[in-house]
Write a protein that holds these residues in place. Structure first.
Motif, PDB file in Angstrom:
ATOM      1  N   LYS A   1       0.798  -1.223   0.000  1.00 61.66           N
ATOM      2  CA  LYS A   1       0.000   0.000   0.000  1.00 61.66           C
ATOM      3  C   LYS A   1       0.835   1.279   0.000  1.00 61.66           C
ATOM      4  CE  LYS A   1      -3.531  -0.218   2.904  1.00 61.66           C
ATOM      5  NZ  LYS A   1      -4.385  -0.513   4.090  1.00 61.66           N
ATOM      6  N   ALA A   2       2.091   1.186   0.366  1.00 61.92           N
ATOM      7  CA  ALA A   2       2.908   2.377   0.618  1.00 61.92           C
ATOM      8  C   ALA A   2       2.944   3.295  -0.609  1.00 61.92           C
ATOM      9  CB  ALA A   2       4.333   1.976   1.004  1.00 61.92           C
ATOM     10  N   GLY A   3       2.477   4.521  -0.424  1.00 60.34           N
ATOM     11  CA  GLY A   3       2.551   5.530  -1.480  1.00 60.34           C
ATOM     12  C   GLY A   3       1.497   5.445  -2.541  1.00 60.34           C
ATOM     13  N   PHE A   4       0.512   4.529  -2.416  1.00 64.26           N
ATOM     14  CA  PHE A   4      -0.466   4.318  -3.474  1.00 64.26           C
ATOM     15  C   PHE A   4      -1.835   4.928  -3.182  1.00 64.26           C
ATOM     16  CE2 PHE A   4       2.039   0.218  -4.381  1.00 64.26           C
ATOM     17  CZ  PHE A   4       2.861   0.862  -5.295  1.00 64.26           C
ATOM     18  N   GLY A   5      -2.004   5.583  -2.044  1.00 64.42           N
ATOM     19  CA  GLY A   5      -3.315   6.132  -1.695  1.00 64.42           C
ATOM     20  C   GLY A   5      -3.651   7.381  -2.504  1.00 64.42           C
ATOM     21  N   PRO A   6      -4.851   7.932  -2.334  1.00 65.65           N
ATOM     22  CA  PRO A   6      -5.887   7.503  -1.380  1.00 65.65           C
ATOM     23  C   PRO A   6      -6.603   6.241  -1.832  1.00 65.65           C
ATOM     24  CG  PRO A   6      -6.712   9.298  -2.722  1.00 65.65           C
ATOM     25  CD  PRO A   6      -5.270   9.128  -3.095  1.00 65.65           C
ATOM     26  N   PHE A   7      -7.137   5.533  -0.839  1.00 66.51           N
ATOM     27  CA  PHE A   7      -7.784   4.256  -1.100  1.00 66.51           C
ATOM     28  C   PHE A   7      -9.302   4.393  -1.077  1.00 66.51           C
ATOM     29  CE2 PHE A   7      -3.718   3.164   1.071  1.00 66.51           C
ATOM     30  CZ  PHE A   7      -3.072   2.707  -0.063  1.00 66.51           C
ATOM     31  N   ALA A   8      -9.951   3.330  -1.516  1.00 64.57           N
ATOM     32  CA  ALA A   8     -11.415   3.329  -1.561  1.00 64.57           C
ATOM     33  C   ALA A   8     -11.994   3.486  -0.154  1.00 64.57           C
ATOM     34  CB  ALA A   8     -11.900   2.020  -2.181  1.00 64.57           C
ATOM     35  N   PRO A   9     -13.070   4.245  -0.020  1.00 67.48           N
ATOM     36  CA  PRO A   9     -13.653   4.503   1.307  1.00 67.48           C
ATOM     37  C   PRO A   9     -14.599   3.403   1.766  1.00 67.48           C
ATOM     38  CG  PRO A   9     -14.859   5.707  -0.356  1.00 67.48           C
ATOM     39  CD  PRO A   9     -13.740   4.996  -1.086  1.00 67.48           C
ATOM     40  N   ASP A  10     -15.122   3.591   2.956  1.00 64.71           N
ATOM     41  CA  ASP A  10     -16.120   2.722   3.587  1.00 64.71           C
ATOM     42  C   ASP A  10     -15.609   1.303   3.814  1.00 64.71           C
ATOM     43  OD1 ASP A  10     -18.367   3.580   4.801  1.00 64.71           O
ATOM     44  OD2 ASP A  10     -19.715   3.278   3.109  1.00 64.71           O
ATOM     45  N   VAL A  11     -14.327   1.216   4.195  1.00 64.64           N
ATOM     46  CA  VAL A  11     -13.702  -0.042   4.598  1.00 64.64           C
ATOM     47  C   VAL A  11     -13.263   0.120   6.049  1.00 64.64           C
ATOM     48  CG1 VAL A  11     -11.740  -1.589   4.254  1.00 64.64           C
ATOM     49  CG2 VAL A  11     -12.972  -0.657   2.275  1.00 64.64           C
ATOM     50  N   TYR A  12     -13.608  -0.843   6.892  1.00 60.30           N
ATOM     51  CA  TYR A  12     -13.350  -0.742   8.323  1.00 60.30           C
ATOM     52  C   TYR A  12     -12.637  -2.007   8.804  1.00 60.30           C
ATOM     53  CZ  TYR A  12     -16.797   2.895   7.667  1.00 60.30           C
ATOM     54  OH  TYR A  12     -17.462   3.999   7.202  1.00 60.30           O
ATOM     55  N   ARG A  13     -11.617  -1.812   9.634  1.00 52.27           N
ATOM     56  CA  ARG A  13     -10.790  -2.935  10.086  1.00 52.27           C
ATOM     57  C   ARG A  13     -11.019  -3.196  11.571  1.00 52.27           C
ATOM     58  NH1 ARG A  13      -7.415  -4.786   6.978  1.00 52.27           N
ATOM     59  NH2 ARG A  13      -7.179  -2.808   5.880  1.00 52.27           N
ATOM     60  N   VAL A  14     -11.162  -4.481  11.910  1.00 51.97           N
ATOM     61  CA  VAL A  14     -11.359  -4.865  13.307  1.00 51.97           C
ATOM     62  C   VAL A  14     -10.394  -5.999  13.648  1.00 51.97           C
ATOM     63  CG1 VAL A  14     -13.791  -4.188  13.253  1.00 51.97           C
ATOM     64  CG2 VAL A  14     -13.159  -6.570  12.779  1.00 51.97           C
ATOM     65  N   PRO A  15     -10.144  -6.244  14.938  1.00 49.52           N
ATOM     66  CA  PRO A  15      -9.255  -7.353  15.313  1.00 49.52           C
ATOM     67  C   PRO A  15      -9.868  -8.694  14.930  1.00 49.52           C
ATOM     68  CG  PRO A  15      -9.669  -5.875  17.176  1.00 49.52           C
ATOM     69  CD  PRO A  15     -10.635  -5.501  16.101  1.00 49.52           C
ATOM     70  N   GLY A  16      -9.010  -9.627  14.549  1.00 56.36           N
ATOM     71  CA  GLY A  16      -9.453 -10.983  14.274  1.00 56.36           C
ATOM     72  C   GLY A  16      -9.102 -11.901  15.435  1.00 56.36           C
ATOM     73  N   SER A  17      -8.834 -13.138  15.114  1.00 57.19           N
ATOM     74  CA  SER A  17      -8.366 -14.116  16.104  1.00 57.19           C
ATOM     75  C   SER A  17      -6.979 -14.569  15.684  1.00 57.19           C
ATOM     76  CB  SER A  17      -9.319 -15.312  16.165  1.00 57.19           C
ATOM     77  OG  SER A  17      -8.780 -16.341  16.975  1.00 57.19           O
ATOM     78  N   TYR A  18      -5.988 -14.280  16.517  1.00 59.64           N
ATOM     79  CA  TYR A  18      -4.577 -14.603  16.247  1.00 59.64           C
ATOM     80  C   TYR A  18      -4.071 -15.289  17.518  1.00 59.64           C
ATOM     81  CZ  TYR A  18       0.124 -13.540  14.246  1.00 59.64           C
ATOM     82  OH  TYR A  18       1.383 -13.594  13.706  1.00 59.64           O
ATOM     83  N   PRO A  19      -4.321 -16.583  17.667  1.00 66.38           N
ATOM     84  CA  PRO A  19      -4.062 -17.257  18.939  1.00 66.38           C
ATOM     85  C   PRO A  19      -2.665 -17.033  19.511  1.00 66.38           C
ATOM     86  CG  PRO A  19      -5.347 -18.682  17.525  1.00 66.38           C
ATOM     87  CD  PRO A  19      -4.971 -17.484  16.693  1.00 66.38           C
ATOM     88  N   PHE A  20      -1.641 -16.972  18.673  1.00 63.29           N
ATOM     89  CA  PHE A  20      -0.288 -16.802  19.191  1.00 63.29           C
ATOM     90  C   PHE A  20      -0.095 -15.431  19.823  1.00 63.29           C
ATOM     91  CE2 PHE A  20       4.263 -15.633  18.297  1.00 63.29           C
ATOM     92  CZ  PHE A  20       4.814 -16.444  19.279  1.00 63.29           C
ATOM     93  N   ARG A  21      -0.804 -14.419  19.326  1.00 60.61           N
ATOM     94  CA  ARG A  21      -0.594 -13.052  19.804  1.00 60.61           C
ATOM     95  C   ARG A  21      -1.785 -12.473  20.577  1.00 60.61           C
ATOM     96  NH1 ARG A  21       4.100 -11.185  18.582  1.00 60.61           N
ATOM     97  NH2 ARG A  21       5.333 -12.311  17.020  1.00 60.61           N
ATOM     98  N   ASP A  22      -2.881 -13.186  20.647  1.00 60.05           N
ATOM     99  CA  ASP A  22      -3.995 -12.737  21.468  1.00 60.05           C
ATOM    100  C   ASP A  22      -3.682 -12.934  22.943  1.00 60.05           C
ATOM    101  OD1 ASP A  22      -5.655 -11.873  19.452  1.00 60.05           O
ATOM    102  OD2 ASP A  22      -6.715 -13.777  19.252  1.00 60.05           O
ATOM    103  N   PRO A  23      -4.420 -12.280  23.831  1.00 64.18           N
ATOM    104  CA  PRO A  23      -4.248 -12.542  25.262  1.00 64.18           C
ATOM    105  C   PRO A  23      -4.384 -14.029  25.559  1.00 64.18           C
ATOM    106  CG  PRO A  23      -5.650 -10.633  24.938  1.00 64.18           C
ATOM    107  CD  PRO A  23      -5.424 -11.226  23.576  1.00 64.18           C
ATOM    108  N   GLU A  24      -3.559 -14.531  26.455  1.00 67.09           N
ATOM    109  CA  GLU A  24      -3.556 -15.956  26.764  1.00 67.09           C
ATOM    110  C   GLU A  24      -4.947 -16.415  27.198  1.00 67.09           C
ATOM    111  OE1 GLU A  24      -1.092 -19.184  29.533  1.00 67.09           O
ATOM    112  OE2 GLU A  24      -0.585 -17.044  29.580  1.00 67.09           O
ATOM    113  N   GLY A  25      -5.381 -17.524  26.606  1.00 66.45           N
ATOM    114  CA  GLY A  25      -6.671 -18.091  26.965  1.00 66.45           C
ATOM    115  C   GLY A  25      -7.848 -17.529  26.201  1.00 66.45           C
ATOM    116  N   MET A  26      -7.642 -16.525  25.344  1.00 64.17           N
ATOM    117  CA  MET A  26      -8.769 -15.965  24.588  1.00 64.17           C
ATOM    118  C   MET A  26      -9.317 -17.013  23.630  1.00 64.17           C
ATOM    119  SD  MET A  26      -9.055 -12.566  22.163  1.00 64.17           S
ATOM    120  CE  MET A  26      -9.590 -11.431  23.457  1.00 64.17           C
ATOM    121  N   THR A  27     -10.615 -17.267  23.722  1.00 66.24           N
ATOM    122  CA  THR A  27     -11.259 -18.239  22.851  1.00 66.24           C
ATOM    123  C   THR A  27     -11.685 -17.587  21.540  1.00 66.24           C
ATOM    124  OG1 THR A  27     -13.482 -17.782  23.674  1.00 66.24           O
ATOM    125  CG2 THR A  27     -12.153 -19.408  24.901  1.00 66.24           C
ATOM    126  N   GLY A  28     -12.075 -18.432  20.589  1.00 69.47           N
ATOM    127  CA  GLY A  28     -12.578 -17.896  19.338  1.00 69.47           C
ATOM    128  C   GLY A  28     -13.834 -17.072  19.530  1.00 69.47           C
TER     129      GLY A  28
END
Length: 452
Positions: free
Chosen positions: A180-207
């Protein structure tokens, strides 16, 4: 190591690692000089060698070196490079016609591929499909379908997502460099949220807990009534082969059903037997409203698709989907042959057997090296996440050096990850067991020998 495949036609090239020069050899070096003068430096390559031939689980370069292929052209040549059934289907098709444009003069191959996709993708309901050229193009068209069918515009994606390099898909993709570096602006109305990353999520966090975290952010920051679709990779690819905790995907899919949004599965890298089933969504019984496919579906030829509930696909006005080359007849012939091979040779089963053979070795290697933070993946989509010893801090230098050491010894491996610290394995599903075993041995030596 247990054999990973059922009976397949004999390979044309010897399935062996053979180095006759240092890598790169003189012929590859000459091509590199010509490339530097003719090809933009903006296009990179993983390997320093130039391919001349490939078959099954090997790639032979212009100097005659035979390399073990643990990358499959990024999960494309799952049925083996130059698979005889695919080659024969292409030869037959190209002898009749190479193009008419399905939007001008349609043909049976396009219809047959759509019929197969409708039957194979998850979900026991009426489906329809459309064909395109690449994963990114298919993702864009899935977004078009979602927006048109719902009358909403917001698209939700996950941290660490990768969905392509076009303008809209760059907005959907998480990683900045190099995508993406230097290629913006990008298309609007896109929103990012956390997923499930078991190795890096808080210990014990379930799906389920990870899904609740994502849903809470969607509802607060976007609004449930604004969401046209939630777009996810069932196992994230370029983001580092992140396999979400059980329960994460079903919870997101249920939220979509409850709130009138579409659950869209980007199965571009995970599809077509790669993870041990026809599609990764099958593993938890998830039935996406739309499924995006590409990569492994045509044995190396460019083809992609969007498959979804019939009423959603038909919600788009006539002429709203299509493209000059989408569903090219030669690519469709290749796809039908590749899918035949996947079924007759049980390549989903082969992927499971690859996992059963490889994962124990990777876990044993993890016990020997404190640089391996995590071993993960499904089927023949497996990865090692490398960290600085004694920490969970990503070690991109180690991943790059280990991959380079494998390359120098004639084994193609790929890297990935938001932090560029993941070594990923995507062997052809038809790779001979002894060749896979040898490639893993080279990887093990590279990791244990790294002193950075």
């Amino acid at each position: 190591m247990t054999d990973t495949t059922t009976a397949l036609p004999p390979t044309r090239l010897p399935q062996e690692r053979r180095l006759v020069t240092d890598l790169p050899g003189p012929a590859s070096q000459q091509l590199a000089e010509r490339r530097a003068a003719a090809v933009t430096a903006a296009v990179g390559s993983t390997m320093p060698v130039y391919a001349a031939d490939a078959d099954g689980g090997v790639v032979v370069d212009v100097d005659g070196n035979s390399l073990i292929d643990l990358g499959s052209g990024i999960a494309v040549t799952s049925v083996g490079n130059a698979n005889p059934a695919v080659v024969e289907a292409v030869r037959e098709a190209v002898g009749h016609f190479t193009h008419t444009c399905f939007m001008i003069t349609p043909y049976s191959g396009y219809v047959e591929v759509c019929e197969r996709l409708n039957a194979l993708t998850p979900g026991d309901f009426a489906k329809k499909s459309a064909l395109f050229n690449s994963g990114a193009e298919a993702v864009e068209n899935a977004v078009k379908v979602a927006r048109r069918a719902t009358g909403r515009s917001a698209i939700v994606v996950l941290d660490h997502a990768y969905h392509g390099r076009t303008n809209l898909t760059m907005a959907l993709t998480a990683k900045n460099m190099p995508y993406k570096a230097g290629f913006g602006p990008f298309a609007p109305d896109v929103y990012r949220v956390p997923g499930s990353y078991p190795f890096r999520d808080p210990e014990g966090m379930t799906g389920a807990q990870a899904a609740a975290r994502a849903i809470r952010q969607i509802e607060v920051q976007v609004g449930a009534g604004e969401v046209a679709g939630v777009l996810v990779e069932p196992i994230q690819g370029e983001g580092g082969f992140v396999d979400p905790a059980p329960g994460f995907l079903p919870a997101l899919a249920q939220w979509c059903r409850d709130n009138g949004a579409l659950f869209i599965a980007d199965e571009v890298q995970t599809g077509f037997c790669r993870t041990g089933d026809w599609f990764a969504s099958h593993h938890e019984g998830v039935e996406p409203d739309l499924v995006v496919t590409a990569k492994g579906m045509a044995g190396g030829l460019p083809l992609a698709g969007v498959t979804g509930r019939a009423e959603l696909m038909d919600a788009v006005h006539k002429g709203g989907l299509g493209g000059t080359y989408g569903g090219n007849p030669v690519a469709c012939a290749a796809s039908l042959a590749a899918m035949d091979v996947m079924a007759s040779a049980d390549l989903a089963g082969a992927a499971k057997r690859i996992e059963e053979a490889v994962v124990p070795r990777l876990r044993a290697l993890q016990d020997k090296s404190d640089r391996i933070g995590d071993v993960r993946g499904r089927g023949a989509m497996l990865a090692l996440e490398l960290v600085k010893p004694g920490t969970s801090e990503p070690d991109s230098a180690a991943a790059a050096a280990i991959a380079a050491a494998c390359h120098a010894q004639g084994v193609i491996v790929l890297t990935a990850g938001s932090f560029s610290n993941v070594v990923r394995l995507l062997p052809p599903l038809v790779i001979p067991a002894d060749l896979l075993d040898e490639g893993l041995g080279v990887l093990e030596d590279a990791i244990l020998g790294y002193a950075g």
